[in-house]
Motif scaffolding. Structure first.
Motif, short mmCIF file in Angstrom:
data_model
loop_
_atom_site.label_atom_id
_atom_site.label_comp_id
_atom_site.label_asym_id
_atom_site.label_seq_id
_atom_site.Cartn_x
_atom_site.Cartn_y
_atom_site.Cartn_z
N THR A 1 1.67 9.51 -5.73
CA THR A 1 2.12 10.85 -5.35
C THR A 1 3.22 11.33 -6.29
OG1 THR A 1 1.63 10.38 -3.04
CG2 THR A 1 3.09 12.23 -3.48
N LYS B 1 0.90 4.27 -2.85
CA LYS B 1 0.70 5.67 -2.49
C LYS B 1 1.86 6.53 -2.98
CE LYS B 1 -2.22 5.05 1.56
NZ LYS B 1 -2.33 5.16 3.02
N GLU C 1 0.83 -1.21 0.00
CA GLU C 1 0.00 0.00 0.00
C GLU C 1 0.86 1.26 0.00
OE1 GLU C 1 -3.31 0.53 -0.34
OE2 GLU C 1 -3.37 -1.62 -0.77
#
Length: 149
Positions: free
Chosen positions: A125, A121, A117
């Protein structure tokens, strides 16, 4: 760095040990066969895998001594999940995050999900921060003003 290179090159046979021919064919799972005489040879993974199959529950030291494959290579095979510690063994690897005992890999199932995860992310980003190409700058920062700090 040299340890990484050692692991990268798994001593794959390039010349037949029996007849000297350089016509070697990869058969799968660490096994190679000479096209000239049919002799079977193994890379480091094949040696370790075959030894473990014939000697279930063997320790890393036993495997290393019997096959000639270094302990660091065997450890890397465990971390890469190419081999795993036998069920019922008293020896385990430890999750690199929480320390829980595992049989192969780097992380336990729970921490593996968390790491996955976090990667997703950080990738999203990173991709959202890309604004353009080379020589892109703010419209108000032209000429000498760009260099004033």
């Amino acid at each position: 760095m040299s340890q990484d290179l050692e692991i990268l090159f798994e001593d794959k046979p390039t010349r037949c040990e029996k007849c000297g021919s350089m016509e070697i064919e990869f058969k799968g799972v660490g096994e190679y066969q000479c096209k000239n005489c049919g002799f079977l040879m193994y890379d480091d993974y094949g040696l370790v895998r075959n030894y473990i199959e014939q000697n279930p529950g063997a320790t890393q030291t036993e495997v290393s001594m019997a096959t000639g494959v270094t302990k660091s290579k065997i450890r890397q095979m465990l971390k890469d999940e190419r081999i795993e510690i036998a069920p019922g063994s008293l020896v385990f690897l430890s999750c690199e995050i929480c320390g829980k005992e595992i049989r192969s890999g780097r992380y336990c199932e729970k921490c593996s999900g968390v790491v996955s995860e976090q990667r997703k992310k950080s990738e999203s980003t990173r991709n959202s921060n890309i604004t353009g190409g080379f020589a892109k700058h703010k419209s108000d920062a032209t000429g000498a003003k760009r260099f004033n700090r």
